[in-house]
Design a protein around this motif. Sequence first.
Motif, PDB file in Angstrom:
ATOM      1  N   VAL A 155      48.459  48.587  35.489  1.00 36.90           N
ATOM      2  CA  VAL A 155      49.106  49.168  36.661  1.00 36.90           C
ATOM      3  C   VAL A 155      48.512  48.588  37.946  1.00 36.90           C
ATOM      4  CG1 VAL A 155      49.504  51.297  37.978  1.00 36.90           C
ATOM      5  CG2 VAL A 155      49.707  51.314  35.480  1.00 36.90           C
ATOM      6  N   LEU A 156      49.396  48.116  38.816  1.00 39.42           N
ATOM      7  CA  LEU A 156      49.039  47.731  40.184  1.00 39.42           C
ATOM      8  C   LEU A 156      49.659  48.762  41.107  1.00 39.42           C
ATOM      9  CD1 LEU A 156      47.929  45.742  42.347  1.00 39.42           C
ATOM     10  CD2 LEU A 156      50.112  44.512  42.159  1.00 39.42           C
ATOM     11  N   ALA A 157      48.823  49.575  41.744  1.00 38.96           N
ATOM     12  CA  ALA A 157      49.293  50.698  42.561  1.00 38.96           C
ATOM     13  C   ALA A 157      49.187  50.367  44.041  1.00 38.96           C
ATOM     14  CB  ALA A 157      48.476  51.949  42.245  1.00 38.96           C
ATOM     15  N   ALA A 158      50.306  50.472  44.740  1.00 34.77           N
ATOM     16  CA  ALA A 158      50.328  50.193  46.178  1.00 34.77           C
ATOM     17  C   ALA A 158      49.954  51.443  46.967  1.00 34.77           C
ATOM     18  CB  ALA A 158      51.711  49.707  46.594  1.00 34.77           C
ATOM     19  N   HIS A 159      49.194  51.234  48.022  1.00 30.59           N
ATOM     20  CA  HIS A 159      48.816  52.223  49.035  1.00 30.59           C
ATOM     21  C   HIS A 159      47.544  52.976  48.655  1.00 30.59           C
ATOM     22  CE1 HIS A 159      52.339  51.179  51.227  1.00 30.59           C
ATOM     23  NE2 HIS A 159      53.126  51.536  50.225  1.00 30.59           N
ATOM     24  N   LYS A 177      44.590  48.676  39.301  1.00 24.24           N
ATOM     25  CA  LYS A 177      44.359  47.825  40.470  1.00 24.24           C
ATOM     26  C   LYS A 177      45.070  48.433  41.680  1.00 24.24           C
ATOM     27  CE  LYS A 177      43.482  44.857  36.979  1.00 24.24           C
ATOM     28  NZ  LYS A 177      43.621  45.224  35.541  1.00 24.24           N
ATOM     29  N   VAL A 178      44.519  48.202  42.869  1.00 26.32           N
ATOM     30  CA  VAL A 178      45.071  48.786  44.093  1.00 26.32           C
ATOM     31  C   VAL A 178      45.483  47.695  45.071  1.00 26.32           C
ATOM     32  CG1 VAL A 178      44.502  50.140  46.168  1.00 26.32           C
ATOM     33  CG2 VAL A 178      43.830  50.970  43.898  1.00 26.32           C
ATOM     34  N   SER A 179      46.690  47.835  45.623  1.00 26.75           N
ATOM     35  CA  SER A 179      47.139  46.961  46.711  1.00 26.75           C
ATOM     36  C   SER A 179      47.100  47.764  48.011  1.00 26.75           C
ATOM     37  CB  SER A 179      48.562  46.459  46.450  1.00 26.75           C
ATOM     38  OG  SER A 179      49.009  45.663  47.534  1.00 26.75           O
ATOM     39  N   HIS A 180      46.191  47.389  48.875  1.00 26.53           N
ATOM     40  CA  HIS A 180      45.975  48.087  50.144  1.00 26.53           C
ATOM     41  C   HIS A 180      46.922  47.524  51.214  1.00 26.53           C
ATOM     42  CE1 HIS A 180      44.094  49.949  53.515  1.00 26.53           C
ATOM     43  NE2 HIS A 180      43.315  48.938  53.861  1.00 26.53           N
ATOM     44  N   SER A 217      43.105  54.577  53.350  1.00 27.95           N
ATOM     45  CA  SER A 217      42.684  54.321  51.978  1.00 27.95           C
ATOM     46  C   SER A 217      41.170  54.130  51.917  1.00 27.95           C
ATOM     47  CB  SER A 217      43.396  53.073  51.439  1.00 27.95           C
ATOM     48  OG  SER A 217      43.051  52.847  50.092  1.00 27.95           O
ATOM     49  N   PRO A 218      40.485  54.822  51.011  1.00 28.02           N
ATOM     50  CA  PRO A 218      39.012  54.746  50.941  1.00 28.02           C
ATOM     51  C   PRO A 218      38.540  53.462  50.257  1.00 28.02           C
ATOM     52  CG  PRO A 218      39.832  56.194  49.225  1.00 28.02           C
ATOM     53  CD  PRO A 218      41.034  55.784  50.035  1.00 28.02           C
ATOM     54  N   LEU A 259      45.458  42.951  48.799  1.00 24.26           N
ATOM     55  CA  LEU A 259      46.164  43.311  50.028  1.00 24.26           C
ATOM     56  C   LEU A 259      47.658  43.057  49.928  1.00 24.26           C
ATOM     57  CD1 LEU A 259      43.784  41.809  52.757  1.00 24.26           C
ATOM     58  CD2 LEU A 259      43.939  44.197  52.022  1.00 24.26           C
ATOM     59  N   GLY A 260      48.432  43.927  50.569  1.00 28.30           N
ATOM     60  CA  GLY A 260      49.876  43.738  50.674  1.00 28.30           C
ATOM     61  C   GLY A 260      50.331  43.987  52.092  1.00 28.30           C
ATOM     62  N   THR A 261      51.404  43.330  52.465  1.00 29.76           N
ATOM     63  CA  THR A 261      51.980  43.581  53.791  1.00 29.76           C
ATOM     64  C   THR A 261      52.892  44.785  53.784  1.00 29.76           C
ATOM     65  OG1 THR A 261      53.858  42.136  53.303  1.00 29.76           O
ATOM     66  CG2 THR A 261      51.962  41.136  54.422  1.00 29.76           C
ATOM     67  N   ASP A 262      53.418  45.158  52.594  1.00 32.18           N
ATOM     68  CA  ASP A 262      54.556  46.054  52.456  1.00 32.18           C
ATOM     69  C   ASP A 262      55.782  45.317  53.008  1.00 32.18           C
ATOM     70  OD1 ASP A 262      55.999  48.279  51.666  1.00 32.18           O
ATOM     71  OD2 ASP A 262      54.701  49.708  52.670  1.00 32.18           O
TER      72      ASP A 262
END
Length: 458
Positions: free
Chosen positions: A249-253, A271-274, A288-289, A302-305
């Motif tokens: 899982v790649l979770a955004a935000h 995994k986290v996409s900030h 986001s912490p 990192l993501g731009t959204d």
Amino acid sequence: MEILIKDCNWIITQDEHRRVLRRASVLVKDGLIADIGRDLSGGDVVVNGEGKVLMPALINTHTHISMSLLRGYAEDLPLDRWLKEKVWPLERKFTERLCYVGALLGCLEMIRTGTACLVDMYYYAGMVAKAVKEAGLRGFIGQGLIDTVSDDRASDENLRRNFLTETYKAIKTIRELNDPKIKPIVAPHAPYTCSDELLMESQTMARRLNALVHIHLAETRREQMMFQRKYGCSVVEYLDKIGFLNGNVLAAHCVWLTRRDIGVLALKGVKVSHCPISNMKLGVGGVSPIPELMESGVLVSLGTDGPASNNTLDMFETMKFAALLQKHNRWDPGAVSVQQVLDMATVNASRSLGLENVVGRIEKGFEADLILLDIRSPNLQPIYSPENLISNIIYAARGLNVDSLLVQGRLLMLEKNFQTLDEEKVYGLVEDALRELGIKSSNNIRHEKNGNYKLTNR
């Protein structure tokens, strides 16, 4: 095909030791980095690296590039109203062709600003993938999945059936592109728009396809409150209870997280996409912490959204905001270092996508996803040390400083000239798309015979 990138002022390798080389060249052969050093020769094409920095191309792990058509359309609204009152009603008019045109515009911007790889979730994902292929980019592309729009999260069977049909159609289209750089993913939109059944069906589908699962998670306080009221636990804890969370899982935000949530994400390998800019722009109210996530071993990229909630696809801008937001929120200028942020956009992102031995570094044998930055620019001077160079890239560089981009050893932009897409043709398609959507300019600039410009209403 050989490309010699000759006599670069600096090379940021992002290798295991994070070496920064001075006055060196890179030889690319058949899409791979064949050699790194001084006094290299060869090359069917020689690219001048004088006055430039060579570095790994950036990776955007969360976006919706077809929303380039909605840039500037719905502003200054909270996420819930932004979606329900503005974005979703207009998106109902989107067709395969419109998503394709929006994706082409997004690809142009990513090439121009140094992004080689993207993770995208949207409608008509097959057409998005088609645009990505034409551009020459690397992509993980998924059809967004939704089957509920009510707080009780009850599944609408017709909605669910339609979205699953579109998902299988997109997967078939992506596979038929026969481009190993472009992979289908499974993309359940969010826990509040997907029933438990759809979430678990997404995981089953992903295992069958050996595909990434990409989802929006814990973006707003409203989402957290909804799950607390209904289930007596956080949204992360709930997804863990139903068996949804795992290392695929790649979770955004991941903005509204508790300490326990962070522990769960770390334990499950999520995994986290900030996405700092869209979080700030949509006023989600939290930050986001990131330091706690990293300390717990969660892999952060990192993501731009989307371009409607950012409003750019410029990963250099996103890197800067990622650093500044943590410092401001923590009252601590050392909360996140420039090297950690650069890692998020390169090596962390490649690991998140299973590409850690493929891209994200400048090493022999890696595929040549590379960018040249023009440092003969006032905003990037002076440069007097490797540390100062990295600092300038995070805090001072802009995507428009990118001079050239290679993906898998193919030049997509050379000396700021597009090589794979016709820029003017894309702009013409965008104008046609806006007319089809019924988005009209309220103002028009008319060119007067005397050479002046006059703003007129229409």
